[in-house]
Write a protein that holds these residues in place. Structure first.
Motif, PDB file in Angstrom:
ATOM      1  N   ALA A 242       0.862  -1.174   0.000  1.00 56.08           N
ATOM      2  CA  ALA A 242       0.000   0.000   0.000  1.00 56.08           C
ATOM      3  C   ALA A 242       0.903   1.229   0.000  1.00 56.08           C
ATOM      4  O   ALA A 242       2.013   1.193   0.548  1.00 56.08           O
ATOM      5  CB  ALA A 242      -0.931   0.019   1.206  1.00 56.08           C
ATOM      6  N   SER A 243       0.442   2.307  -0.622  1.00 60.26           N
ATOM      7  CA  SER A 243       1.257   3.513  -0.759  1.00 60.26           C
ATOM      8  C   SER A 243       0.686   4.651   0.084  1.00 60.26           C
ATOM      9  O   SER A 243      -0.506   4.682   0.388  1.00 60.26           O
ATOM     10  CB  SER A 243       1.324   3.944  -2.228  1.00 60.26           C
ATOM     11  OG  SER A 243       1.928   2.934  -3.014  1.00 60.26           O
ATOM     12  N   PHE A 244       1.561   5.584   0.442  1.00 56.90           N
ATOM     13  CA  PHE A 244       1.162   6.754   1.221  1.00 56.90           C
ATOM     14  C   PHE A 244       1.952   7.968   0.746  1.00 56.90           C
ATOM     15  O   PHE A 244       3.057   7.831   0.203  1.00 56.90           O
ATOM     16  CB  PHE A 244       1.397   6.509   2.726  1.00 56.90           C
ATOM     17  CG  PHE A 244       2.827   6.196   3.094  1.00 56.90           C
ATOM     18  CD1 PHE A 244       3.705   7.217   3.464  1.00 56.90           C
ATOM     19  CD2 PHE A 244       3.283   4.891   3.091  1.00 56.90           C
ATOM     20  CE1 PHE A 244       5.017   6.939   3.808  1.00 56.90           C
ATOM     21  CE2 PHE A 244       4.593   4.595   3.441  1.00 56.90           C
ATOM     22  CZ  PHE A 244       5.461   5.618   3.800  1.00 56.90           C
ATOM     23  N   PRO A 245       1.395   9.193   0.917  1.00 55.10           N
ATOM     24  CA  PRO A 245       2.091  10.398   0.460  1.00 55.10           C
ATOM     25  C   PRO A 245       3.169  10.851   1.441  1.00 55.10           C
ATOM     26  O   PRO A 245       3.033  10.696   2.650  1.00 55.10           O
ATOM     27  CB  PRO A 245       0.965  11.434   0.368  1.00 55.10           C
ATOM     28  CG  PRO A 245      -0.017  10.980   1.412  1.00 55.10           C
ATOM     29  CD  PRO A 245       0.047   9.482   1.421  1.00 55.10           C
ATOM     30  N   VAL A 246       4.227  11.410   0.895  1.00 62.97           N
ATOM     31  CA  VAL A 246       5.326  11.989   1.680  1.00 62.97           C
ATOM     32  C   VAL A 246       5.488  13.440   1.238  1.00 62.97           C
ATOM     33  O   VAL A 246       5.611  13.715   0.045  1.00 62.97           O
ATOM     34  CB  VAL A 246       6.643  11.214   1.470  1.00 62.97           C
ATOM     35  CG1 VAL A 246       7.772  11.862   2.258  1.00 62.97           C
ATOM     36  CG2 VAL A 246       6.468   9.752   1.867  1.00 62.97           C
ATOM     37  N   GLN A 247       5.486  14.379   2.183  1.00 57.85           N
ATOM     38  CA  GLN A 247       5.580  15.804   1.871  1.00 57.85           C
ATOM     39  C   GLN A 247       6.662  16.435   2.735  1.00 57.85           C
ATOM     40  O   GLN A 247       6.633  16.307   3.959  1.00 57.85           O
ATOM     41  CB  GLN A 247       4.249  16.501   2.123  1.00 57.85           C
ATOM     42  CG  GLN A 247       4.274  18.004   1.975  1.00 57.85           C
ATOM     43  CD  GLN A 247       4.404  18.448   0.531  1.00 57.85           C
ATOM     44  OE1 GLN A 247       3.583  18.092  -0.303  1.00 57.85           O
ATOM     45  NE2 GLN A 247       5.439  19.218   0.226  1.00 57.85           N
ATOM     46  N   THR A 248       7.610  17.121   2.103  1.00 60.17           N
ATOM     47  CA  THR A 248       8.638  17.818   2.873  1.00 60.17           C
ATOM     48  C   THR A 248       8.209  19.250   3.135  1.00 60.17           C
ATOM     49  O   THR A 248       7.429  19.836   2.380  1.00 60.17           O
ATOM     50  CB  THR A 248       9.984  17.819   2.126  1.00 60.17           C
ATOM     51  OG1 THR A 248       9.843  18.540   0.896  1.00 60.17           O
ATOM     52  CG2 THR A 248      10.440  16.403   1.833  1.00 60.17           C
ATOM     53  N   ALA A 249       8.719  19.828   4.212  1.00 58.33           N
ATOM     54  CA  ALA A 249       8.395  21.207   4.569  1.00 58.33           C
ATOM     55  C   ALA A 249       9.059  22.176   3.593  1.00 58.33           C
ATOM     56  O   ALA A 249      10.120  21.889   3.035  1.00 58.33           O
ATOM     57  CB  ALA A 249       8.853  21.498   5.994  1.00 58.33           C
ATOM     58  N   HIS A 250       8.429  23.347   3.399  1.00 58.39           N
ATOM     59  CA  HIS A 250       8.995  24.337   2.482  1.00 58.39           C
ATOM     60  C   HIS A 250      10.231  24.997   3.080  1.00 58.39           C
ATOM     61  O   HIS A 250      11.190  25.307   2.367  1.00 58.39           O
ATOM     62  CB  HIS A 250       7.931  25.390   2.143  1.00 58.39           C
ATOM     63  CG  HIS A 250       6.903  24.889   1.187  1.00 58.39           C
ATOM     64  ND1 HIS A 250       7.069  24.881  -0.170  1.00 58.39           N
ATOM     65  CD2 HIS A 250       5.683  24.328   1.413  1.00 58.39           C
ATOM     66  CE1 HIS A 250       6.006  24.366  -0.754  1.00 58.39           C
ATOM     67  NE2 HIS A 250       5.151  24.018   0.185  1.00 58.39           N
TER      68      HIS A 250
END
Length: 386
Positions: A242-250
Motif C-alpha cells: 500500500a502507498s502513502f504520500p510523503v511531503q517535505t516542509a517548504h
C-alpha cells in the motif's frame, strides 16, 4: 414483540446518551448480543436468545466520551414450548479459520405460535465452538438467527450443528480451519529517496505475504517538522503493498530523516535525504524573451514563447492564463527554455515561467508578461475587435 426486555437505570447528570451491552457471558466476550447507544435511561430491546444473560450500561457525555461501566446484572429469559418442527438450519460462511465467528439461521416449518417457540442447539464438537443452547423464534416469525464463535484448532475440523424441535432434528456442516497466518512486515520505501524542500514523494509499505484481512501499519517520521506522512496506512485483504504520500516542509534544512513503519513487534525504516530549503536555495527566475510585453499575435496559429536558460535547471514550468492571478492556468513542463502554445483565444492573456532543479524543487517565477491575442482576417490582424 412478546420477548422484548425492558432495561432501566438511574440517570447520570450531564449524560447525552447511554451505551448498553447484553452478552451471553459475564465477561462480555464478543460478539455481543446487544450493543446499542440510547438517549435516555431506559431501553426496550428485543432478544431471541434464551437462558441466562448479563447486561451493563455506561453514560456518554456530549463529546462522546464514555464513563465507567455500571455493575453487571444477570437475568434470564425462560423458554416457551418447543417448536413443532424445524425445516432447516444453516451457517454463513460454511468455513472459517478458528477464532472467527459465523452466523446461523434456524427456519421453522410454520410460523411460531403466540408466545414464541424454542429450538435447542447442539454441536458434534462442542469444544471447538461456543453458541447458545437454545434460541427463541418470536411469535408469528418463521426464523431466528444466532452467532457461533469458533475456537482455534491445530488442523481442519468438521463440525455439525444440530437444531432440535418436537419433530425431526436438522443439522448444518461447519468447517473450522487453522487460524489465518498473521501479517508480517517486509519493508518500507520512499521514492525518490532524495527530496528538495516543499516537494512530494511516494512511500510504500510491503508485507511478506498477502494480507489475510485489512492490515494497518503504523507510520512515524523521525522529524515530523521537516517531513509529513500519515499516521498509518491500511493494506487491503489479498494485497501485499500500500502507498502513502510523503511531503517535505517548504522551510527545510539539508539532512536525513527516517520514515519508520511498525506492525506488531516488527519495525522497518527508510531514509530520506533532504536537499535543503527552497526559500534560500531556489533557482533564479528566468528572463522572458519572446513575445515582447503587450505584443499582438494572431488567434489562428500557435505562439512561440522563449526565455533565458537557468543554470542548474532540469525542467521548466510554463503557465499561461486569461487571468492575471493565474487562477486556472494552462500548464506545461518542458526541458528546453521554449514552448509553443495555441492557438489561443482572442483577448488578453498573461504568461510566466520558472525553473526546476534536479530534485524537482521549483525556482522563482519570472516576471509576468501580457499578450494581446487578436482575431485575424485574410489581410492581417483585425484590431477593431477584441
Amino acid at each position: 414483540m412478546p420477548y422484548t426486555v425492558s432495561f432501566q437505570w438511574s440517570a447520570v447528570p450531564g449524560a447525552s446518551g447511554y451505551h448498553l451491552q447484553v452478552a451471553g457471558d459475564q465477561e462480555f466476550g464478543r460478539p455481543l448480543l446487544v450493543e446499542r447507544t440510547v438517549p435516555g435511561p431506559v431501553a426496550d430491546i428485543p432478544i431471541t436468545v434464551l437462558g441466562p444473560l448479563w447486561w451493563r450500561v455506561r453514560a456518554v457525555d456530549a463529546r462522546g466520551v464514555p464513563g465507567p461501566w455500571s455493575a453487571v446484572r444477570r437475568f434470564e429469559i425462560l423458554p416457551p414450548p418447543m417448536a413443532a418442527a424445524v425445516r432447516a438450519i444453516s451457517v454463513t460462511p460454511v468455513g472459517v479459520p478458528g477464532g472467527e465467528s459465523v452466523s446461523g439461521l434456524v427456519t421453522l416449518a410454520e410460523p411460531a405460535p403466540p408466545g414464541g417457540a424454542t429450538v435447542l442447539l447442539s454441536a458434534s464438537g462442542p469444544a471447538t465452538l461456543k453458541m447458545p443452547q437454545r434460541i427463541l423464534v418470536p411469535s408469528g416469525a418463521s426464523d431466528a438467527s444466532f452467532t457461533v464463535r469458533t475456537a482455534p484448532v491445530a488442523s481442519e475440523t468438521a463440525v455439525r450443528i444440530h437444531a432440535e424441535s418436537l419433530g425431526e432434528s436438522r443439522s448444518a456442516a461447519l468447517t473450522i480451519a487453522p487460524p489465518r497466518p498473521s501479517a508480517r512486515l517486509l519493508s518500507v520505501a520512499v521514492h525518490p529517496a532524495v527530496l528538495a524542500a516543499g516537494s512530494r514523494a511516494q512511500g510504500t509499505v510491503a508485507l511478506v505475504s498477502p494480507a489475510p484481512s485489512p492490515v494497518t501499519v503504523r507510520l512515524a517520521a523521525s522529524d515530523p517538522e521537516r517531513i509529513s506522512i500519515p499516521r498509518s496506512i491500511t493494506i487491503p485483504p489479498g494485497a501485499t503493498t500500500a502507498s502513502f504520500p510523503v511531503q517535505t516542509a517548504h522551510a527545510n534544512t539539508p539532512g536525513t530523516v527516517s520514515i519508520n513503519a511498525y506492525l506488531g513487534d516488527t519495525a522497518r525504516a527508510a531514509s530520506v535525504n533532504l536537499a535543503g530549503a527552497a526559500s534560500t536555495d531556489a533557482l533564479p527566475a528566468p528572463a522572458p524573451i519572446a513575445p515582447l510585453s503587450n505584443a499582438a499575435v494572431s488567434s489562428d496559429s500557435a505562439v512561440a514563447f522563449a526565455w533565458s536558460d537557468v543554470v542548474g535547471a532540469t525542467t521548466y514550468t510554463f503557465e499561461v492564463d486569461d487571468d492575471a492571478a493565474f487562477g486556472t492556468p494552462l500548464v506545461r513542463t518542458v526541458v528546453a527554455p521554449t514552448v509553443s502554445i495555441g492557438p489561443l483565444r482572442a483577448g488578453i492573456v498573461w504568461w510566466r515561467v520558472r525553473a526546476n532543479d534536479a530534485y524537482g524543487a521549483p525556482g522563482r517565477w519570472s516576471t509576468t508578461r501580457a499578450l494581446r491575442v487578436l482575431r485575424s482576417t485574410q489581410t492581417g490582424y483585425d484590431e477593431t475587435r477584441p
